[in-house]
Motif scaffolding. Structure first.
Motif, PDB file in Angstrom:
ATOM      1  N   GLN A   1       2.171  -9.195  21.479  1.00 22.49           N
ATOM      2  CA  GLN A   1       1.930  -8.956  20.055  1.00 22.49           C
ATOM      3  C   GLN A   1       0.562  -8.314  19.870  1.00 22.49           C
ATOM      4  O   GLN A   1      -0.433  -8.803  20.380  1.00 22.49           O
ATOM      5  CB  GLN A   1       2.030 -10.262  19.263  1.00 22.49           C
ATOM      6  N   ASP A   2       0.520  -7.223  19.131  1.00 20.37           N
ATOM      7  CA  ASP A   2      -0.679  -6.392  19.013  1.00 20.37           C
ATOM      8  C   ASP A   2      -1.752  -7.066  18.147  1.00 20.37           C
ATOM      9  O   ASP A   2      -1.506  -7.366  16.990  1.00 20.37           O
ATOM     10  CB  ASP A   2      -0.282  -5.045  18.387  1.00 20.37           C
ATOM     11  N   PRO A   3      -2.942  -7.292  18.701  1.00 22.11           N
ATOM     12  CA  PRO A   3      -4.017  -7.918  17.915  1.00 22.11           C
ATOM     13  C   PRO A   3      -4.827  -6.911  17.102  1.00 22.11           C
ATOM     14  O   PRO A   3      -5.672  -7.292  16.310  1.00 22.11           O
ATOM     15  CB  PRO A   3      -4.898  -8.550  18.993  1.00 22.11           C
ATOM     16  N   ASN A   4      -4.580  -5.614  17.328  1.00 20.55           N
ATOM     17  CA  ASN A   4      -5.400  -4.578  16.693  1.00 20.55           C
ATOM     18  C   ASN A   4      -4.686  -3.944  15.506  1.00 20.55           C
ATOM     19  O   ASN A   4      -3.495  -4.116  15.312  1.00 20.55           O
ATOM     20  CB  ASN A   4      -5.757  -3.496  17.715  1.00 20.55           C
ATOM     21  N   GLY A   5      -5.422  -3.212  14.735  1.00 24.89           N
ATOM     22  CA  GLY A   5      -4.835  -2.491  13.611  1.00 24.89           C
ATOM     23  C   GLY A   5      -4.977  -3.262  12.307  1.00 24.89           C
ATOM     24  O   GLY A   5      -5.211  -4.472  12.286  1.00 24.89           O
ATOM     25  N   ALA A   6      -4.803  -2.525  11.218  1.00 33.84           N
ATOM     26  CA  ALA A   6      -5.021  -3.088   9.883  1.00 33.84           C
ATOM     27  C   ALA A   6      -4.015  -4.186   9.560  1.00 33.84           C
ATOM     28  O   ALA A   6      -4.299  -5.070   8.754  1.00 33.84           O
ATOM     29  CB  ALA A   6      -4.923  -1.974   8.845  1.00 33.84           C
ATOM     30  N   TYR A   7      -2.838  -4.122  10.170  1.00 38.10           N
ATOM     31  CA  TYR A   7      -1.773  -5.053   9.790  1.00 38.10           C
ATOM     32  C   TYR A   7      -1.405  -6.006  10.925  1.00 38.10           C
ATOM     33  O   TYR A   7      -0.267  -6.441  11.044  1.00 38.10           O
ATOM     34  CB  TYR A   7      -0.548  -4.272   9.309  1.00 38.10           C
ATOM     35  N   ALA A   8      -2.392  -6.320  11.749  1.00 34.95           N
ATOM     36  CA  ALA A   8      -2.139  -7.236  12.871  1.00 34.95           C
ATOM     37  C   ALA A   8      -1.707  -8.607  12.348  1.00 34.95           C
ATOM     38  O   ALA A   8      -2.186  -9.075  11.321  1.00 34.95           O
ATOM     39  CB  ALA A   8      -3.398  -7.376  13.718  1.00 34.95           C
ATOM     40  N   ALA A   9      -0.800  -9.228  13.076  1.00 33.11           N
ATOM     41  CA  ALA A   9      -0.350 -10.574  12.712  1.00 33.11           C
ATOM     42  C   ALA A   9      -1.495 -11.558  12.907  1.00 33.11           C
ATOM     43  O   ALA A   9      -2.424 -11.333  13.687  1.00 33.11           O
ATOM     44  CB  ALA A   9       0.857 -10.969  13.557  1.00 33.11           C
TER      45      ALA A   9
ATOM     46  N   LYS B   1       0.823  -1.212   0.000  1.00 26.58           N
ATOM     47  CA  LYS B   1       0.000   0.000   0.000  1.00 26.58           C
ATOM     48  C   LYS B   1       0.859   1.266   0.000  1.00 26.58           C
ATOM     49  O   LYS B   1       0.526   2.259  -0.643  1.00 26.58           O
ATOM     50  CB  LYS B   1      -0.908  -0.006   1.246  1.00 26.58           C
ATOM     51  N   ASP B   2       1.980   1.233   0.715  1.00 27.50           N
ATOM     52  CA  ASP B   2       2.841   2.422   0.844  1.00 27.50           C
ATOM     53  C   ASP B   2       4.313   2.012   0.804  1.00 27.50           C
ATOM     54  O   ASP B   2       4.989   1.977   1.831  1.00 27.50           O
ATOM     55  CB  ASP B   2       2.505   3.146   2.156  1.00 27.50           C
ATOM     56  N   PRO B   3       4.833   1.692  -0.393  1.00 28.59           N
ATOM     57  CA  PRO B   3       6.218   1.227  -0.487  1.00 28.59           C
ATOM     58  C   PRO B   3       7.243   2.294  -0.112  1.00 28.59           C
ATOM     59  O   PRO B   3       8.325   1.975   0.384  1.00 28.59           O
ATOM     60  CB  PRO B   3       6.367   0.819  -1.956  1.00 28.59           C
TER      61      PRO B   3
ATOM     62  N   GLY C   1      15.159 -16.536  -3.422  1.00 25.21           N
ATOM     63  CA  GLY C   1      14.572 -16.262  -4.731  1.00 25.21           C
ATOM     64  C   GLY C   1      14.412 -14.774  -4.934  1.00 25.21           C
ATOM     65  O   GLY C   1      15.085 -13.959  -4.295  1.00 25.21           O
ATOM     66  N   LYS C   2      13.493 -14.412  -5.833  1.00 25.81           N
ATOM     67  CA  LYS C   2      13.192 -12.997  -6.063  1.00 25.81           C
ATOM     68  C   LYS C   2      12.152 -12.541  -5.044  1.00 25.81           C
ATOM     69  O   LYS C   2      11.177 -13.257  -4.798  1.00 25.81           O
ATOM     70  CB  LYS C   2      12.648 -12.795  -7.477  1.00 25.81           C
ATOM     71  N   PRO C   3      12.327 -11.339  -4.459  1.00 25.95           N
ATOM     72  CA  PRO C   3      11.356 -10.844  -3.478  1.00 25.95           C
ATOM     73  C   PRO C   3       9.975 -10.683  -4.100  1.00 25.95           C
ATOM     74  O   PRO C   3       9.852 -10.362  -5.282  1.00 25.95           O
ATOM     75  CB  PRO C   3      11.920  -9.477  -3.068  1.00 25.95           C
ATOM     76  N   LEU C   4       8.937 -10.894  -3.284  1.00 27.45           N
ATOM     77  CA  LEU C   4       7.561 -10.825  -3.768  1.00 27.45           C
ATOM     78  C   LEU C   4       6.800  -9.595  -3.267  1.00 27.45           C
ATOM     79  O   LEU C   4       5.618  -9.451  -3.528  1.00 27.45           O
ATOM     80  CB  LEU C   4       6.805 -12.098  -3.345  1.00 27.45           C
ATOM     81  N   SER C   5       7.482  -8.724  -2.522  1.00 25.84           N
ATOM     82  CA  SER C   5       6.818  -7.519  -2.010  1.00 25.84           C
ATOM     83  C   SER C   5       7.863  -6.444  -1.740  1.00 25.84           C
ATOM     84  O   SER C   5       9.048  -6.745  -1.567  1.00 25.84           O
ATOM     85  CB  SER C   5       6.074  -7.833  -0.702  1.00 25.84           C
ATOM     86  N   PRO C   6       7.424  -5.167  -1.688  1.00 24.04           N
ATOM     87  CA  PRO C   6       8.362  -4.108  -1.300  1.00 24.04           C
ATOM     88  C   PRO C   6       9.001  -4.378   0.066  1.00 24.04           C
ATOM     89  O   PRO C   6      10.190  -4.103   0.260  1.00 24.04           O
ATOM     90  CB  PRO C   6       7.477  -2.848  -1.264  1.00 24.04           C
TER      91      PRO C   6
END
Length: 330
Positions: free
Chosen positions: A188-196, A96-98, A147-152
Motif C-alpha cells: 500500500q502506497d504511503p506517498n501522494g496526496a491521497y495516501a491511506a 476535488k475532481d468529481p 444511506g445517502k452517499p456523502l461524496s462523489p
C-alpha cells in the motif's frame, strides 16, 4: 490462505492489477496456478508491484486505460473471470475532481462490464466500497441497509452496484460486489496526496514526524488486512453456491478501531524496531469533508453464503504490515 487449486489454468483478468489490492490478487492467483492478465494504466498502480510476475509465463501485462473500450475488449478476450479493481480511490480526490472520478469509476466500470459480458466471461467480481453506506447511522453495517452517499466517490461506487444488478436482470450476467472496508497491508502506497491513513502514519512515525489525525481521533474504522480481502475475492471466484451470486458483501474483519487506538498500536509495534518512535507526539487537525464518523461491518452474509472466515484481526494484520513497511520502506 486456503487452497484454491481449482483455479489452476483458469484465465483471469485483474483490472488495476498493478495497484495495492490488485497486485496482491495477481500474486495469489499465480500461486494457485491461474493464468493472469493484468490491465493497468499506472495512474495509481506501480510497476514494482508486478515486477516479480513479469518473468512468469502465466502472467500477461496489458498497459491501458479502462476508459478505452477497445482496450477493455482486448483485455476481456478469452477470459474465464474478471476481478475488477481498477478505480480512482479516495473521497478527498473525488471532492476535488468529481468528473475524473466518475469517468473512471462509472464510465470505466461500465466499459469493462460490457466487454466482459460480450466476451462470455463466466463471472465478474468487482471492488465495491463501504462508502456506499453514506449517512446510514446503524452499526454494524448490513448489506441491504444503506444511506445517502456523502461524496462523489461514494456515488460512483454505488452506481457500480446498480449497474451490476441491472446486468443480471437484463443480460443474465453474473457478478459479485465486495464492499471493501479500509483495506491495509503490504504494497500500500504511503506517498501522494491521497495516501491511506495507515501507510501514511507509518512513514511519518518512522521519520519521527507527528502524524496528524483528522478530528479528535474518536472516529472509528473496520480496518481490514489485505489477506482477508484476497480470501474474499478467491471465495467469490470459486463459490459453487448459486445463491452467493449477484450479491454484494461486506469485506472486512468485523471489528472497529478508533484512530487514536490505531496510532497507539502503530507506535507500539514500530517501537520494536526503533524505540524512539514510542515518544513521537500525535497532532490533531480539522475533520475531513465527506468522512463517515464510524464504520463497522457485519460479515454474517459473507460467512453464510461464501464460507468466509477472515484469518487476520486488525492487530494481527497491523503487525504483519508494520514489519513489511519497515523492511521495504525504511
Amino acid at each position: 490462505m486456503s487452497d484454491f487449486k481449482n483455479l489452476k489454468d483458469k484465465k483471469i483478468l485483474v483490472t488495476g492489477g498493478a495497484g495495492f489490492i490488485g497486485s496482491n490478487l495477481c500474486d495469489a492467483l499465480l500461486q494457485n496456478g491461474a493464468q493472469v492478465t493484468c490491465l493497468d494504466n499506472f495512474a495509481t498502480g506501480k510497476r514494482e508491484n508486478i515486477a516479480p510476475f513479469l518473468q512468469n509465463l502465466q502472467f500477461t501485462l496489458i498497459e491501458g486505460d479502462i476508459r478505452d473500450m477497445e482496450t477493455c475488449q482486448k483485455a476481456c478476450l478469452d477470459q474465464d473471470f474478471v476481478l475488477h479493481q481498477a478505480a480512482l480511490g479516495s473521497v478527498p480526490r473525488s471532492i476535488k475532481d468529481p468528473v475524473t472520478s466518475n469517468e473512471v469509476n462509472v464510465g470505466g466500470f461500465l466499459k469493462v462490464l460490457v466487454a466482459a459480458k460480450d466476451a462470455g466471461v463466466k463471472r465478474f467480481i468487482y471492488a465495491a466500497s463501504s462508502s456506499t453506506y453514506g449517512d446510514s447511522e446503524g452499526l454494524p453495517k448490513v448489506e441491504d441497509v444503506i444511506g445517502k452517499p456523502l461524496s462523489p466517490y461514494a456515488i460512483t461506487k454505488y452506481v457500480d452496484e446498480l449497474y451490476a444488478d441491472v446486468f443480471k436482470r437484463t443480460y443474465d450476467f453474473d457478478t459479485i460486489g465486495l464492499r471493501y472496508f479500509n483495506v491495509f497491508g503490504r504494497r500500500q502506497d504511503p506517498n501522494g496526496a491521497y495516501a491511506a491513513v495507515i501507510p501514511k502514519f507509518v512513514m511519518q512515525l518512522m521519520a519521527h514526524e507527528s502524524p496528524i489525525i483528522n478530528g479528535d481521533g474518536e472516529y472509528s474504522r473496520d480496518f481490514t488486512y489485505i489477506d482477508n480481502v484476497v480470501l474474499m475475492n478467491l471465495l467469490a471466484l470459486t463459490s459453487e453456491n448459486t445463491e452467493s451470486l449477484n450479491q454484494v458483501y461486506n469485506t472486512a474483519f468485523g471489528e472497529r478501531t478508533t484512530l487514536n487506538d490505531l496510532v497507539k498500536y502503530l507506535k507500539e509495534y514500530l517501537a520494536d524496531f526503533d524505540p524512539k518512535i514510542a515518544d513521537v507526539e500525535v497532532k490533531y487537525g480539522d475533520y475531513r469533508k465527506g468522512d463517515v464518523p464510524h464504520s463497522l461491518a457485519s460479515i454474517d452474509k459473507a460467512k453464510n453464503l461464501l464460507n468466509y472466515n477472515p484469518q487476520f484481526s486488525m492487530k494481527d494484520g497491523l503487525k504483519e504490515a508494520v514489519t513489511w513497511y519497515w523492511e521495504n520502506l525504511k
